[in-house]
Design an enzyme around this catalytic site. Sequence first.
Site, PDB file in Angstrom:
ATOM      1  N   HIS A 299       0.839  -1.197   0.000  1.00  0.00           N
ATOM      2  CA  HIS A 299       0.000   0.000   0.000  1.00  0.00           C
ATOM      3  C   HIS A 299       0.868   1.239   0.000  1.00  0.00           C
ATOM      4  CE1 HIS A 299      -3.181   2.823   0.966  1.00  0.00           C
ATOM      5  NE2 HIS A 299      -3.994   1.888   0.538  1.00  0.00           N
TER       6      HIS A 299
ATOM      7  N   ASP B 243      -8.030  -5.209  -0.685  1.00  0.00           N
ATOM      8  CA  ASP B 243      -8.479  -6.025  -1.814  1.00  0.00           C
ATOM      9  C   ASP B 243      -8.192  -7.511  -1.639  1.00  0.00           C
ATOM     10  OD1 ASP B 243      -9.528  -4.006  -3.579  1.00  0.00           O
ATOM     11  OD2 ASP B 243      -7.487  -3.268  -3.746  1.00  0.00           O
TER      12      ASP B 243
HETATM   13  N1  CMC Z   1       4.007  -7.482  -4.667  1.00  0.00           N
HETATM   14  C1  CMC Z   1       5.349  -7.540  -4.745  1.00  0.00           C
HETATM   15  N2  CMC Z   1       6.132  -6.478  -4.538  1.00  0.00           N
HETATM   16  C2  CMC Z   1       5.537  -5.323  -4.215  1.00  0.00           C
HETATM   17  C3  CMC Z   1       4.154  -5.206  -4.109  1.00  0.00           C
HETATM   18  C4  CMC Z   1       3.390  -6.351  -4.351  1.00  0.00           C
HETATM   19  N3  CMC Z   1       2.052  -6.291  -4.280  1.00  0.00           N
HETATM   20  N4  CMC Z   1       3.829  -3.936  -3.774  1.00  0.00           N
HETATM   21  C5  CMC Z   1       4.972  -3.287  -3.674  1.00  0.00           C
HETATM   22  N5  CMC Z   1       6.001  -4.104  -3.951  1.00  0.00           N
HETATM   23  C6  CMC Z   1       7.420  -3.775  -3.963  1.00  0.00           C
HETATM   24  C7  CMC Z   1       7.776  -3.158  -5.300  1.00  0.00           C
HETATM   25  O1  CMC Z   1       8.139  -4.120  -6.259  1.00  0.00           O
HETATM   26  C8  CMC Z   1       8.893  -2.245  -4.909  1.00  0.00           C
HETATM   27  O2  CMC Z   1      10.052  -3.021  -4.719  1.00  0.00           O
HETATM   28  P1  CMC Z   1      11.498  -2.456  -5.122  1.00  0.00           P
HETATM   29  O3  CMC Z   1      11.700  -1.248  -4.253  1.00  0.00           O
HETATM   30  O4  CMC Z   1      12.415  -3.591  -4.817  1.00  0.00           O
HETATM   31  O5  CMC Z   1      11.408  -2.101  -6.578  1.00  0.00           O
HETATM   32  C9  CMC Z   1       8.469  -1.737  -3.537  1.00  0.00           C
HETATM   33  O6  CMC Z   1       7.642  -2.767  -3.000  1.00  0.00           O
HETATM   34  C10 CMC Z   1       7.695  -0.432  -3.609  1.00  0.00           C
HETATM   35  O7  CMC Z   1       6.590  -0.626  -4.515  1.00  0.00           O
HETATM   36  P2  CMC Z   1       5.856   0.517  -5.302  1.00  0.00           P
HETATM   37  O8  CMC Z   1       5.040  -0.092  -6.369  1.00  0.00           O
HETATM   38  O9  CMC Z   1       6.802   1.608  -5.681  1.00  0.00           O
HETATM   39  O10 CMC Z   1       4.961   1.093  -4.135  1.00  0.00           O
HETATM   40  P3  CMC Z   1       3.799   2.100  -4.337  1.00  0.00           P
HETATM   41  O11 CMC Z   1       3.618   2.835  -3.096  1.00  0.00           O
HETATM   42  O12 CMC Z   1       3.957   2.874  -5.577  1.00  0.00           O
HETATM   43  O13 CMC Z   1       2.615   1.072  -4.631  1.00  0.00           O
HETATM   44  C11 CMC Z   1       0.768  -0.260  -4.669  1.00  0.00           C
HETATM   45  C12 CMC Z   1       1.546   0.792  -3.874  1.00  0.00           C
HETATM   46  C13 CMC Z   1      -0.528  -0.538  -3.941  1.00  0.00           C
HETATM   47  C14 CMC Z   1       0.466   0.275  -6.068  1.00  0.00           C
HETATM   48  C15 CMC Z   1       1.634  -1.551  -4.756  1.00  0.00           C
HETATM   49  O14 CMC Z   1       1.864  -2.049  -3.464  1.00  0.00           O
HETATM   50  C16 CMC Z   1       0.990  -2.604  -5.639  1.00  0.00           C
HETATM   51  O15 CMC Z   1       1.141  -2.549  -6.860  1.00  0.00           O
HETATM   52  N6  CMC Z   1       0.253  -3.580  -5.038  1.00  0.00           N
HETATM   53  C17 CMC Z   1      -0.438  -4.566  -5.818  1.00  0.00           C
HETATM   54  C18 CMC Z   1      -1.737  -4.007  -6.354  1.00  0.00           C
HETATM   55  C19 CMC Z   1      -2.746  -3.817  -5.259  1.00  0.00           C
HETATM   56  O16 CMC Z   1      -2.964  -4.691  -4.432  1.00  0.00           O
HETATM   57  N7  CMC Z   1      -3.437  -2.663  -5.295  1.00  0.00           N
HETATM   58  C20 CMC Z   1      -4.478  -2.327  -4.318  1.00  0.00           C
HETATM   59  C21 CMC Z   1      -4.037  -1.183  -3.454  1.00  0.00           C
HETATM   60  S1  CMC Z   1      -4.954  -0.963  -1.952  1.00  0.00           S
HETATM   61  C22 CMC Z   1      -6.588  -0.692  -2.298  1.00  0.00           C
HETATM   62  C23 CMC Z   1      -6.898   0.179  -3.438  1.00  0.00           C
HETATM   63  O17 CMC Z   1      -6.421   1.282  -3.551  1.00  0.00           O
HETATM   64  O18 CMC Z   1      -7.681  -0.270  -4.256  1.00  0.00           O
END
Ligand code: CMC
Length: 371
Positions: free
Chosen positions: A256, A307
């Site tokens: 998140h 989710d």
């Molecule tokens: N699985 C594996 N690695 C992850 C995940 C994940 N779900 N989420 C974050 N990471 C890792 C990512 O690969 C990165 O690693 P590194 O620094 O080694 O490259 C690090 O954690 C930071 O990730 P980010 O994508 O830059 O983080 P963010 O704050 O931009 O993303 C997020 C937040 C929710 C988009 C992301 O966690 C994600 O893509 N999660 C999966 C999709 C998901 O479940 N979305 C629902 C969000 S909550 C409810 C909603 O809003 O609907």
Amino acid sequence: MTTTKGLEGIVATTSSISSIIDGILTYRGIDIDELAEKATFEEVAYLLWYGKLPNQSELDQLLSDLSANSAIPTAVIDQMRLYPKDTNSMAALRTAVSSLSLYDLSANDMSRDANVLKAIKLQAQIPTVIAAFARIREGKEVISPKSGVSIAENFLYMLTGDKPDKVAIEALDKALVLHADHELNASTFAARVTVATLSDIYSGVTSAIGALKGPLHGGANEAVMAMLDEIGSLDNVESYVNKKLENKEKLMGFGHRVYKNGDPRAKHLEKMSRALGEITGNMKWYDMSIKIEEIVTGKKGLRPNVDFYSASCYTYLKIPRDLFTPIFAISRASGWTAHILEQYDNNRLIRPRAEYTGPVNQSYVPIDQRS
Ligand code: CMC
């Protein structure tokens, strides 16, 4: 100019609707943990719109207004019959909500009273649109909304034509409470950006639906179920998850932007998923989910978000997978519209800057001289 990719940590507005402070989510100052146990979705919608919990007569009035506004124009149903049968359900919802504005004579009335009424109307009509679309694509008759029942009960009834059982109504109602608002999430921000141009509330909600559709936001609940289906059984979880982690692929339903120590909504859905598994005598989806969580949290430190367990909960409720994100929209419509009303009350155009990284000092080259 300093650039913050994804606007991480940027405070872009003030809001008195919901807050996330030290990992605690509140709606109008009330902890989500308390609301999840005690409030109905309609009480929460009132709370988000009006800033206080309704007394009995205010709640009765809201329930009656929601019932009175839940039918959708025949023209919108007829249009939905023309959508391709395999249309993405969020695309269908986005288009239908945009169409609803064409049949609302007050669509462009920007007075506060008219906008409050449109918020209630959108909240009432979105479940009707989704249920109608789901039935039309299966060649079934559209079921008109019932009056005098909750949004959760009405939605399940319009979807199936049967009176839903108490367990299903209560579970869906709680899920709606948990998803209702979430500070400046991507879809709410999209809604606020749209209406900050003084565009209408339907445009704001249509923008929000488009933003919610993506798998990094609301679309993640559907993606979680696709993953559970792909894994297939408890025995396959370990190898599947390890492979994803090794390949540095994202696991849907984890992580998140704001919560780094866990999403406070997830535990309620985990509990609900377990209870629904026990009631239905099928622990498969719950057991798989728990095992995925153990591995992902253990190896990567990532915690499930709202989710993750929604997916198994809705599957236990026999809701088709591609309606999971539309259900999120049913709930979040309350938050979107509350934020839209708040934006109108204290508006300023939202227009940030971009740091330019393209070429400079270029000249126009006539077409016959271009390579
Ligand atoms: N699985 C594996 N690695 C992850 C995940 C994940 N779900 N989420 C974050 N990471 C890792 C990512 O690969 C990165 O690693 P590194 O620094 O080694 O490259 C690090 O954690 C930071 O990730 P980010 O994508 O830059 O983080 P963010 O704050 O931009 O993303 C997020 C937040 C929710 C988009 C992301 O966690 C994600 O893509 N999660 C999966 C999709 C998901 O479940 N979305 C629902 C969000 S909550 C409810 C909603 O809003 O609907």
